[in-house]
Design a protein around this motif. Structure first.
Motif, PDB file in Angstrom:
ATOM      1  N   GLY A 144      38.236  50.038  41.856  1.00 29.94           N
ATOM      2  CA  GLY A 144      39.222  48.961  41.860  1.00 29.94           C
ATOM      3  C   GLY A 144      39.228  48.199  43.173  1.00 29.94           C
ATOM      4  O   GLY A 144      39.294  46.966  43.182  1.00 29.94           O
TER       5      GLY A 144
ATOM      6  N   GLN B  83      36.652  45.765  43.285  1.00 33.63           N
ATOM      7  CA  GLN B  83      36.711  44.860  42.129  1.00 33.63           C
ATOM      8  C   GLN B  83      35.532  45.142  41.193  1.00 33.63           C
ATOM      9  O   GLN B  83      34.912  44.221  40.650  1.00 33.63           O
ATOM     10  CB  GLN B  83      36.727  43.392  42.576  1.00 33.63           C
ATOM     11  CG  GLN B  83      38.016  42.968  43.245  1.00 33.63           C
ATOM     12  CD  GLN B  83      39.191  42.868  42.274  1.00 33.63           C
ATOM     13  OE1 GLN B  83      39.047  42.464  41.136  1.00 33.63           O
ATOM     14  NE2 GLN B  83      40.353  43.263  42.741  1.00 33.63           N
TER      15      GLN B  83
ATOM     16  N   LEU C 120      35.754  47.521  38.515  1.00 28.46           N
ATOM     17  CA  LEU C 120      36.153  48.131  37.252  1.00 28.46           C
ATOM     18  C   LEU C 120      35.649  47.258  36.104  1.00 28.46           C
ATOM     19  O   LEU C 120      35.797  46.035  36.135  1.00 28.46           O
ATOM     20  CB  LEU C 120      37.679  48.242  37.150  1.00 28.46           C
ATOM     21  CG  LEU C 120      38.369  49.310  37.975  1.00 28.46           C
ATOM     22  CD1 LEU C 120      39.886  49.185  37.843  1.00 28.46           C
ATOM     23  CD2 LEU C 120      37.924  50.704  37.549  1.00 28.46           C
TER      24      LEU C 120
ATOM     25  N   HIS D 243      37.264  49.517  31.315  1.00 29.41           N
ATOM     26  CA  HIS D 243      38.082  50.386  32.167  1.00 29.41           C
ATOM     27  C   HIS D 243      39.433  49.754  32.484  1.00 29.41           C
ATOM     28  O   HIS D 243      40.447  50.446  32.522  1.00 29.41           O
ATOM     29  CB  HIS D 243      37.338  50.737  33.455  1.00 29.41           C
ATOM     30  CG  HIS D 243      36.219  51.696  33.236  1.00 29.41           C
ATOM     31  ND1 HIS D 243      35.192  51.843  34.137  1.00 29.41           N
ATOM     32  CD2 HIS D 243      35.958  52.561  32.235  1.00 29.41           C
ATOM     33  CE1 HIS D 243      34.351  52.762  33.692  1.00 29.41           C
ATOM     34  NE2 HIS D 243      34.798  53.201  32.534  1.00 29.41           N
ATOM     35  N   VAL D 244      39.454  48.455  32.715  1.00 29.68           N
ATOM     36  CA  VAL D 244      40.727  47.760  32.971  1.00 29.68           C
ATOM     37  C   VAL D 244      41.650  47.935  31.772  1.00 29.68           C
ATOM     38  O   VAL D 244      42.831  48.253  31.923  1.00 29.68           O
ATOM     39  CB  VAL D 244      40.496  46.264  33.288  1.00 29.68           C
ATOM     40  CG1 VAL D 244      41.795  45.477  33.247  1.00 29.68           C
ATOM     41  CG2 VAL D 244      39.830  46.111  34.656  1.00 29.68           C
TER      42      VAL D 244
ATOM     43  N   VAL E 215      41.309  38.808  35.377  1.00 36.19           N
ATOM     44  CA  VAL E 215      40.962  40.206  35.610  1.00 36.19           C
ATOM     45  C   VAL E 215      41.045  40.607  37.084  1.00 36.19           C
ATOM     46  O   VAL E 215      41.360  41.756  37.399  1.00 36.19           O
ATOM     47  CB  VAL E 215      39.585  40.543  34.982  1.00 36.19           C
ATOM     48  CG1 VAL E 215      38.438  39.951  35.784  1.00 36.19           C
ATOM     49  CG2 VAL E 215      39.420  42.028  34.796  1.00 36.19           C
TER      50      VAL E 215
ATOM     51  N   THR F  78      43.262  43.735  38.001  1.00 35.70           N
ATOM     52  CA  THR F  78      42.590  44.867  38.640  1.00 35.70           C
ATOM     53  C   THR F  78      43.275  45.230  39.955  1.00 35.70           C
ATOM     54  O   THR F  78      43.472  46.407  40.258  1.00 35.70           O
ATOM     55  CB  THR F  78      41.098  44.556  38.889  1.00 35.70           C
ATOM     56  OG1 THR F  78      40.468  44.338  37.626  1.00 35.70           O
ATOM     57  CG2 THR F  78      40.394  45.696  39.608  1.00 35.70           C
TER      58      THR F  78
ATOM     59  N   THR G  64      44.908  48.826  40.616  1.00 34.99           N
ATOM     60  CA  THR G  64      44.392  49.616  41.731  1.00 34.99           C
ATOM     61  C   THR G  64      45.520  50.035  42.659  1.00 34.99           C
ATOM     62  O   THR G  64      45.548  51.177  43.137  1.00 34.99           O
ATOM     63  CB  THR G  64      43.320  48.821  42.497  1.00 34.99           C
ATOM     64  OG1 THR G  64      42.278  48.469  41.577  1.00 34.99           O
ATOM     65  CG2 THR G  64      42.736  49.639  43.647  1.00 34.99           C
TER      66      THR G  64
END
Length: 133
Positions: free
Chosen positions: A48, A51, A53, A57-58, A94, A98, A102
């Motif tokens: 995360g 940046q 991911l 996964h997000v 995103v 993210t 995170t």
């Protein structure tokens, strides 16, 4: 979601499609996230922060944290699907999503949480006055 996240209690929230969701990093949610992503909590924090991911996964991380943060009687929020949440994260942006996820994961990895994901109360401190016996 009926109650918004309270930052003074260490809670996090995520805005998707105009809806604010409370994110709760419960032990069970984190175990599920690790199992579904095949990454440890610390690895997910590292990804995360970079940046890095994936969209998949997000969606997984956001959906599990949202489910954990839902009120017990909120069956709609408790039933969110990772794929749909991933799509909403993409639409929201995103990078920002993210970053928010995170922050929540890093907070959990740093401790200070109960197994249910609630922030623990800060330990009481005493003030000492110089020269007072």
């Amino acid at each position: 979601m009926s109650d918004l996240a309270n930052p003074t209690r260490g809670e996090h929230e995520l805005l998707l499609a105009g809806v604010r969701y409370r994110l709760r990093p419960s032990h069970q949610a984190l175990l599920t996230i690790e199992q579904k992503t095949e990454h440890s909590l610390v690895e997910l924090v590292r990804l995360g922060n970079a940046q890095a991911l994936s969209l998949r996964h997000v969606g997984i991380v956001a959906a599990e944290l949202i489910r954990a943060g839902a009120e017990p009687d909120d069956s709609t929020t408790r039933a969110v699907h990772g794929d749909r949440i991933g799509e909403l994260a993409y639409e929201e942006g995103v990078l920002g999503v993210t970053a928010r996820l995170t922050l929540c994961l890093a907070d959990a990895a740093g401790g200070g949480r109960t197994a249910s994901g609630e922030a623990k109360a800060a330990p009481a401190t005493t003030m000492e006055t110089a020269g007072v016996a």
